[in-house]
Design a protein around this motif. Structure first.
Motif, PDB file in Angstrom:
ATOM      1  N   ASP A 182      24.400  35.366 -37.358  1.00 36.61           N
ATOM      2  CA  ASP A 182      23.390  35.539 -36.175  1.00 36.61           C
ATOM      3  C   ASP A 182      22.294  34.621 -36.370  1.00 36.61           C
ATOM      4  OD1 ASP A 182      21.518  37.160 -37.380  1.00 36.61           O
ATOM      5  OD2 ASP A 182      22.877  38.598 -37.348  1.00 36.61           O
ATOM      6  N   ASP A 183      21.561  34.500 -35.124  1.00 37.49           N
ATOM      7  CA  ASP A 183      20.457  33.599 -34.856  1.00 37.49           C
ATOM      8  C   ASP A 183      19.224  34.310 -35.754  1.00 37.49           C
ATOM      9  OD1 ASP A 183      21.802  31.954 -33.144  1.00 37.49           O
ATOM     10  OD2 ASP A 183      21.136  32.697 -31.473  1.00 37.49           O
ATOM     11  N   GLU A 184      19.201  35.415 -35.837  1.00 34.23           N
ATOM     12  CA  GLU A 184      18.140  35.953 -36.802  1.00 34.23           C
ATOM     13  C   GLU A 184      18.131  35.716 -37.947  1.00 34.23           C
ATOM     14  OE1 GLU A 184      15.966  40.376 -37.559  1.00 34.23           O
ATOM     15  OE2 GLU A 184      17.709  40.270 -36.121  1.00 34.23           O
ATOM     16  N   GLU A 185      19.148  35.791 -38.450  1.00 32.78           N
ATOM     17  CA  GLU A 185      19.529  35.380 -40.085  1.00 32.78           C
ATOM     18  C   GLU A 185      19.546  34.010 -40.125  1.00 32.78           C
ATOM     19  OE1 GLU A 185      19.868  35.999 -43.796  1.00 32.78           O
ATOM     20  OE2 GLU A 185      19.708  37.523 -42.389  1.00 32.78           O
ATOM     21  N   ARG A 186      19.874  33.182 -39.407  1.00 27.01           N
ATOM     22  CA  ARG A 186      19.782  31.656 -39.300  1.00 27.01           C
ATOM     23  C   ARG A 186      18.218  31.405 -39.318  1.00 27.01           C
ATOM     24  NH1 ARG A 186      22.990  30.861 -35.603  1.00 27.01           N
ATOM     25  NH2 ARG A 186      24.978  30.400 -37.232  1.00 27.01           N
ATOM     26  N   GLN A 187      17.685  31.904 -38.428  1.00 28.16           N
ATOM     27  CA  GLN A 187      16.227  31.588 -38.531  1.00 28.16           C
ATOM     28  C   GLN A 187      15.365  31.769 -39.762  1.00 28.16           C
ATOM     29  OE1 GLN A 187      14.697  33.489 -34.775  1.00 28.16           O
ATOM     30  NE2 GLN A 187      15.861  32.369 -33.583  1.00 28.16           N
ATOM     31  N   ALA A 188      15.733  33.155 -40.540  1.00 22.44           N
ATOM     32  CA  ALA A 188      15.082  33.469 -41.611  1.00 22.44           C
ATOM     33  C   ALA A 188      15.325  32.577 -42.696  1.00 22.44           C
ATOM     34  CB  ALA A 188      15.680  34.785 -42.119  1.00 22.44           C
ATOM     35  N   VAL A 189      16.540  31.894 -42.742  1.00 18.96           N
ATOM     36  CA  VAL A 189      17.040  31.256 -43.760  1.00 18.96           C
ATOM     37  C   VAL A 189      16.275  29.712 -43.398  1.00 18.96           C
ATOM     38  CG1 VAL A 189      19.007  29.767 -44.641  1.00 18.96           C
ATOM     39  CG2 VAL A 189      19.234  32.198 -44.244  1.00 18.96           C
ATOM     40  N   ASP A 190      16.203  29.340 -42.274  1.00 17.40           N
ATOM     41  CA  ASP A 190      15.573  28.196 -41.776  1.00 17.40           C
ATOM     42  C   ASP A 190      14.043  28.081 -42.249  1.00 17.40           C
ATOM     43  OD1 ASP A 190      15.968  25.824 -40.139  1.00 17.40           O
ATOM     44  OD2 ASP A 190      14.506  26.496 -38.748  1.00 17.40           O
ATOM     45  N   ALA A 191      13.494  29.268 -42.286  1.00 14.50           N
ATOM     46  CA  ALA A 191      12.137  29.186 -42.443  1.00 14.50           C
ATOM     47  C   ALA A 191      12.077  29.095 -44.250  1.00 14.50           C
ATOM     48  CB  ALA A 191      11.449  30.460 -42.340  1.00 14.50           C
ATOM     49  N   GLU A 192      13.121  29.606 -44.844  1.00 11.74           N
ATOM     50  CA  GLU A 192      13.227  29.444 -46.491  1.00 11.74           C
ATOM     51  C   GLU A 192      13.462  28.032 -46.967  1.00 11.74           C
ATOM     52  OE1 GLU A 192      15.444  31.987 -49.899  1.00 11.74           O
ATOM     53  OE2 GLU A 192      15.883  32.223 -47.783  1.00 11.74           O
ATOM     54  N   ILE A 193      14.205  27.488 -45.960  1.00 14.43           N
ATOM     55  CA  ILE A 193      14.536  26.064 -46.240  1.00 14.43           C
ATOM     56  C   ILE A 193      13.237  25.304 -45.988  1.00 14.43           C
ATOM     57  CG2 ILE A 193      15.575  23.962 -45.357  1.00 14.43           C
ATOM     58  CD1 ILE A 193      17.929  25.989 -44.598  1.00 14.43           C
ATOM     59  N   ASP A 194      12.590  25.411 -45.215  1.00 12.25           N
ATOM     60  CA  ASP A 194      11.398  24.621 -44.840  1.00 12.25           C
ATOM     61  C   ASP A 194      10.244  24.772 -46.223  1.00 12.25           C
ATOM     62  OD1 ASP A 194      11.803  23.633 -42.693  1.00 12.25           O
ATOM     63  OD2 ASP A 194      11.159  25.144 -41.239  1.00 12.25           O
ATOM     64  N   GLY A 195      10.267  26.231 -46.563  1.00  8.82           N
ATOM     65  CA  GLY A 195       9.473  26.416 -47.822  1.00  8.82           C
ATOM     66  C   GLY A 195       9.853  25.641 -49.119  1.00  8.82           C
ATOM     67  N   VAL A 196      11.124  25.610 -49.244  1.00  7.41           N
ATOM     68  CA  VAL A 196      11.658  24.887 -50.527  1.00  7.41           C
ATOM     69  C   VAL A 196      11.628  23.241 -50.321  1.00  7.41           C
ATOM     70  CG1 VAL A 196      13.863  24.245 -51.845  1.00  7.41           C
ATOM     71  CG2 VAL A 196      13.504  26.611 -50.869  1.00  7.41           C
ATOM     72  N   VAL A 197      11.606  22.657 -48.905  1.00  6.41           N
ATOM     73  CA  VAL A 197      11.634  21.425 -48.671  1.00  6.41           C
ATOM     74  C   VAL A 197      10.133  20.910 -49.058  1.00  6.41           C
ATOM     75  CG1 VAL A 197      11.675  19.691 -47.114  1.00  6.41           C
ATOM     76  CG2 VAL A 197      13.580  21.230 -47.453  1.00  6.41           C
ATOM     77  N   ASP A 198       9.023  21.784 -48.565  1.00  7.66           N
ATOM     78  CA  ASP A 198       7.693  21.349 -48.675  1.00  7.66           C
ATOM     79  C   ASP A 198       7.283  21.168 -50.074  1.00  7.66           C
ATOM     80  OD1 ASP A 198       7.339  21.269 -45.996  1.00  7.66           O
ATOM     81  OD2 ASP A 198       6.623  23.386 -45.735  1.00  7.66           O
ATOM     82  N   ARG A 199       8.001  22.150 -51.074  1.00  9.36           N
ATOM     83  CA  ARG A 199       7.650  22.063 -52.572  1.00  9.36           C
ATOM     84  C   ARG A 199       8.464  20.988 -53.271  1.00  9.36           C
ATOM     85  NH1 ARG A 199       8.050  27.722 -51.323  1.00  9.36           N
ATOM     86  NH2 ARG A 199      10.202  27.852 -52.393  1.00  9.36           N
ATOM     87  N   MET A 200       9.260  20.334 -52.770  1.00 11.18           N
ATOM     88  CA  MET A 200      10.007  19.395 -53.473  1.00 11.18           C
ATOM     89  C   MET A 200       9.194  18.049 -53.683  1.00 11.18           C
ATOM     90  SD  MET A 200      13.755  19.959 -51.889  1.00 11.18           S
ATOM     91  CE  MET A 200      14.613  19.200 -53.114  1.00 11.18           C
ATOM     92  N   ARG A 201       9.473  17.518 -54.943  1.00 12.85           N
ATOM     93  CA  ARG A 201       9.022  16.214 -55.168  1.00 12.85           C
ATOM     94  C   ARG A 201       9.817  15.144 -54.473  1.00 12.85           C
ATOM     95  NH1 ARG A 201       9.252  18.784 -60.256  1.00 12.85           N
ATOM     96  NH2 ARG A 201      10.898  17.513 -61.057  1.00 12.85           N
ATOM     97  N   ARG A 202       9.244  13.945 -54.560  1.00 15.02           N
ATOM     98  CA  ARG A 202      10.187  12.929 -53.876  1.00 15.02           C
ATOM     99  C   ARG A 202      11.433  12.637 -54.240  1.00 15.02           C
ATOM    100  NH1 ARG A 202       7.131   7.156 -53.523  1.00 15.02           N
ATOM    101  NH2 ARG A 202       5.542   8.442 -53.070  1.00 15.02           N
ATOM    102  N   THR A 203      11.660  12.719 -55.754  1.00 14.28           N
ATOM    103  CA  THR A 203      12.970  12.223 -56.551  1.00 14.28           C
ATOM    104  C   THR A 203      14.027  13.424 -55.910  1.00 14.28           C
ATOM    105  OG1 THR A 203      12.330  13.411 -58.378  1.00 14.28           O
ATOM    106  CG2 THR A 203      12.059  10.982 -58.276  1.00 14.28           C
TER     107      THR A 203
END
Length: 688
Positions: A182-203
C-alpha cells in the motif's frame, strides 16, 4: 508487513504464533498420502498431540524422530515444530541448534526456507549478523508467498545495513518499495531509502546506480551523485552524470532537485508562450445590464447547512443580487423570472438529491451550484442523467466521460500561475525563484508557475521547499540562495567571510566598516559571487498569508532583498500587511475579487452588495453572481431550453463579470483571468 518492533523480536507470543501457524500448515501438507511412512506419521502426530500438555515429552518424541528418520519427508516439519517448542520453553540456543540442523543437514522440504528465516532471526538476536545474513541469503524467494517474501526482503535489508553494506541494503529496500502492499508502506520505505542514499559514499552511489539503473530509485541515486560531484568541484562529471539520468522515472520530490541541478549546470532551455483573457480595461460590456428582461426558472443547489453553510449563504446572496429579485417590488419580483433553491447539506449525497429534485421541474433550464468539490462530484452525475446544465462553483470536476452538461467556474490554479508569470515577464523580471510548502497545493502551484514562466520565455533559477507545518524557514531559504551546492573551496571562503563579519561586530564603526568591506569583496575561486546569491527578480511563494508573514522577515534576515514577492489568492487577507508590514511591501498576488481601485464592473457589484446586505462581498458571492448572470444572458438571447442554454454556454469568450474576466472552453472549464493585487504603502490595492 511486520513492524520494526516485530522485526527485532526473536521470542515472544508473536514469534511463537507465527511458528505455530507454520507447523499447522506443514502438518496438513506433509501428512498427505505417499509423503511419509505410516510409523513416521504416527510418531509426528504423537508429538503434535502432546505438545501443549506435555512439552517435555513432545521434545523427546521429536528428537527421537530426527535421530531415527533424518531422511524422512517429515523431518523438516519435525525440526521446525521442535524449534518452536524449545523457543516457547525459553531455550533459544536449542532452537537455534535444531533450525541449523534443518537448514544444513536434513533433506530440503517445504519448511526449509521458513526455518532459515527463523534461524536468521535467532542468529541476529544473538549478535551474529554475518551468520544471519548468510542464512537469510540462502532463502529461495521465488517459493514464498507475497507476505513471506516481504518479511524476508525486510530482514535482508536490515542485515545488510547492520553489516555495513549500504549497496546491498539499498537493493533490498528497492525490492520492498516495488512490492509494498500500500501507499503508506511505500512511503515509509521511500523515506528509509532517502536516509541510506544520503549516507552513501560516491563509489557506493555509483555501484548502486549501475545495479539499479532502471529501477524506481535510480533517479535519486543519480541526483545524489551529481550533487556530490558538484560539491567536489567536478562540474563536467556532474553534467555527464545528469545527462545519463534523463529519462529515468522521477518522483515528484526529485523534480525540484533535477531542475535546480540542470539550471546550475546550464542544461535547461526555456520554451515559448501562451495567452490569457484580456484585463478588465479591455472590456466594456457587462454580462447582463438589465436582468428584468430575462425569463425562466433558475435552479440553485448550494450548501445552506453543514460545513459550507456560510459560504453557501454568501453565494446565494450573490445569485439573488444578479437576478434583480432584491431590486424589484417584494410582492412580485421581475416578471417571468423565478429562482428555486435547494440545500445540498454540504455533502455529495445531498447535492445529488438537490439536483435531481430541481431537474424534475421541466421549467428549470439551468442550475447554479454546488460549491465544494465533494458536492460537485455528487451533483455532476445527476446533471448528466437529467440533461440539465450545471454551473458548478468549484475549481474543477474530475473528467468522467460525458461532461458536456458540467461547467466549472471556480478560480483555477493554472490561471493564477499564468497571470503571475505573465505579469512578472511584462515587468521585465526574467529570472524567478520558487519557495513552496511540500504539500499537494504547493507542489501543484510550483509546477504550474515554473511551466508558465518558461513558456513566457523566462527562467526559474532557484527552487526550495519546506514542511507545511514549519515556522523556521531558514534551511529552505539558505538552499534557495546557493548554500546547497558548494564546492569545498567555496565553503572555506564563506567560513573566512563569516569570521570577518563576526569580528566586525566587536569593533568600533570605522574598523567594523573596513572588515565588512573586506568580507563583501570575497568571491568564489572562479570570480563568481558567494552565497547568498540573489540572482532572481521574483520569488513565488504559493502559501497562505499565515505562513507568508513568517517567511517574509526571514527572507530579509538571510539577505534575500530587492526581489518582488509573488503569491496566490491565499495571501488576500488584511493580516498580510498588518503583520508583514515592510517585509511584504510591493508584493503581488492573485485574488478572485479586486482590491481598492477595481474595474467599474466589480465596483458596481460591490456597491450594490454592500447596500443590500450591509457588508462587503467575498469571492464566493462574486463568482455566484457571475454564474447566475451567465444563465440570464442566455435567456435574454432567446435560449429557453436546457439544450440551448448548454450550447450557448460552451465556447463563450472573454466575459466580464464581478469576479473577473473569463472564457469557457468547449470542455466546460472556465479560463479565468484572476485579479492582481499589490501591497502599496501598507495597503492592498488592485493592479488592474
Amino acid at each position: 508487513m511486520i513492524s520494526s518492533t516485530e522485526r527485532r523480536t526473536v521470542g515472544g507470543a508473536a514469534a511463537l504464533a507465527w511458528l505455530a501457524l507454520l507447523v499447522l500448515v506443514s502438518c496438513q501438507s506433509a501428512l498427505g498420502p505417499g509423503r511419509a511412512r505410516q510409523e513416521e506419521r504416527q510418531a509426528y502426530r504423537q508429538a503434535l498431540a502432546i505438545q501443549e500438555t506435555d512439552p517435555a515429552g513432545a521434545i523427546a518424541v521429536l528428537e527421537r524422530f530426527l535421530s531415527t528418520w533424518p531422511r524422512s519427508p517429515l523431518a523438516d516439519d519435525a525440526g521446525v515444530t521442535l524449534a518452536a517448542i524449545l523457543l516457547e520453553q525459553g531455550d533459544k540456543a536449542g532452537a537455534q541448534r535444531v533450525l541449523l540442523q534443518v537448514t544444513e543437514t536434513l533433506p530440503p522440504g517445504d519448511q526449509t526456507d521458513k526455518a532459515r528465516y527463523r534461524l536468521a532471526g535467532l542468529q541476529r538476536a544473538a549478535g551474529q549478523p554475518e551468520a544471519a545474513r548468510r542464512t537469510a541469503g540462502a532463502i529461495q524467494l521465488s517459493r514464498l508467498s507475497k507476505t513471506d517474501r516481504l518479511r524476508v526482503e525486510r530482514l535482508l535489508a536490515d542485515l545488510a545495513g547492520e553489516t555495513g553494506d549500504p549497496v546491498t541494503q539499498l537493493f533490498w529496500l528497492s525490492q520492498l518499495y516495488e512490492h509494498a502492499p500500500d501507499d503508506e508502506e511505500r512511503q515509509a520505505v521511500d523515506a528509509e531509502i532517502d536516509g541510506v542514499v544520503d549516507r552513501m559514499r560516491r563509489t557506493q552511489l555509483a555501484r548502486s546506480a549501475e545495479q539499479l539503473r532502471d529501477g524506481a530509485i535510480s533517479m535519486r541515486l543519480r541526483l545524489r551523485l551529481v550533487e556530490m560531484l558538484v560539491g567536489g568541484g567536478d562540474l563536467d562529471g556532474a553534467r555527464d552524470e545528469l545527462r545519463q539520468a534523463r529519462g529515468l522515472p522521477t518522483r515528484p520530490a526529485d523534480e525540484d532537485r533535477l531542475r535546480a541541478l540542470e539550471v546550475r549546470l546550464g542544461l535547461r532551455q526555456p520554451e515559448p508562450t501562451f495567452s490569457l483573457p484580456p484585463a478588465f480595461a479591455d472590456l466594456r460590456r457587462p454580462l447582463v445590464s438589465d436582468p428584468s428582461r430575462a425569463q425562466g426558472v433558475l435552479g440553485v443547489a448550494l450548501p445552506l447547512s453543514g460545513d459550507y453553510a456560510s459560504f453557501g449563504e454568501e453565494s446565494l446572496q450573490g445569485i439573488l443580487l444578479a437576478t434583480g429579485i432584491l431590486d424589484a417590488d417584494a410582492s412580485s419580483g421581475p416578471a417571468g423570472l423565478r429562482v428555486r433553491v435547494r440545500d445540498t447539506q454540504s455533502s455529495a449525497a445531498g447535492a445529488e438529491r438537490a439536483v435531481l429534485d430541481l431537474a424534475r421541474d421541466d421549467d428549470v433550464t439551468a442550475i447554479v451550484g454546488p460549491l465544494a468539490l465533494r458536492e460537485t462530484e455528487g451533483a455532476a452525475g445527476a446533471a448528466r442523467q437529467e440533461g440539465v446544465p450545471l454551473l458548478a462553483l468549484s475549481r474543477r470536476v474530475p473528467d468522467s466521460g460525458d461532461n458536456r452538461w458540467e461547467f466549472r467556474l471556480g478560480l483555477a490554479p493554472e490561471d493564477e500561475a499564468r497571470l503571475l508569470a505573465q505579469h512578472a515577464l511584462d515587468q521585465g523580471a526574467r529570472r524567478c525563484a520558487i519557495l513552496y510548502p511540500r504539500d499537494r497545493y504547493g507542489r501543484t502551484l510550483r509546477a504550474l508557475f515554473w511551466d508558465a514562466v518558461e513558456e513566457q520565455g523566462g527562467e526559474v533559477v532557484g527552487v526550495a521547499s519546506y514542511d507545511p507545518d514549519a515556522t523556521d524557514f531558514s534551511q529552505a531559504i539558505r538552499q534557495l540562495v546557493g548554500f546547497g551546492f558548494l564546492t569545498p573551496e567555496e565553503k572555506a571562503i564563506i567560513a573566512q567571510r563569516d569570521r570577518l563579519l563576526a569580528r566586525a561586530r566587536r569593533f568600533q564603526p570605522e574598523k567594523a566598516r573596513k572588515l565588512r568591506e573586506e568580507a563583501a569583496a570575497l568571491v568564489a575561486p572562479d570570480g563568481s559571487p558567494l552565497p547568498p546569491v540573489v540572482d532572481f527578480d521574483v520569488l513565488f511563494v504559493p502559501d497562505s498569508h499565515e505562513n507568508v508573514v513568517l517567511i517574509a522577515p526571514q527572507l530579509a534576515f538571510h539577505g534575500v532583498t530587492g526581489v518582488t514577492l509573488f503569491g496566490t489568492n491565499g495571501w488576500n487577507h488584511p493580516d498580510l500587511v498588518r503583520i508583514g508590514q515592510k517585509h511584504v511591501e510591493g508584493a503581488v498576488f492573485t485574488a478572485a475579487l479586486a482590491g481598492a481601485g477595481g474595474h467599474p464592473f466589480h465596483e458596481d457589484f460591490a456597491r450594490r452588495f454592500q447596500a443590500t446586505f450591509g457588508r462587503a462581498p467575498d469571492g464566493f458571492a462574486a463568482q455566484a453572481y457571475d454564474a447566475a448572470a451567465l444563465v440570464l444572458a442566455q435567456w435574454i438571447d432567446g435560449s429557453d431550453s436546457r439544450e440551448e442554454v448548454q450550447e450557448g454556454l460552451l465556447g463563450l469568450d472573454n466575459q466580464a463579470g464581478a469576479s473577473g474576466v473569463f472564457s469557457i472552453d468547449n470542455d466546460g472549464n472556465a479560463v479565468r483571468r484572476p485579479h492582481l493585487l499589490v501591497v502599496e504603502g501598507g495597503t492592498i490595492t488592485t493592479l488592474q
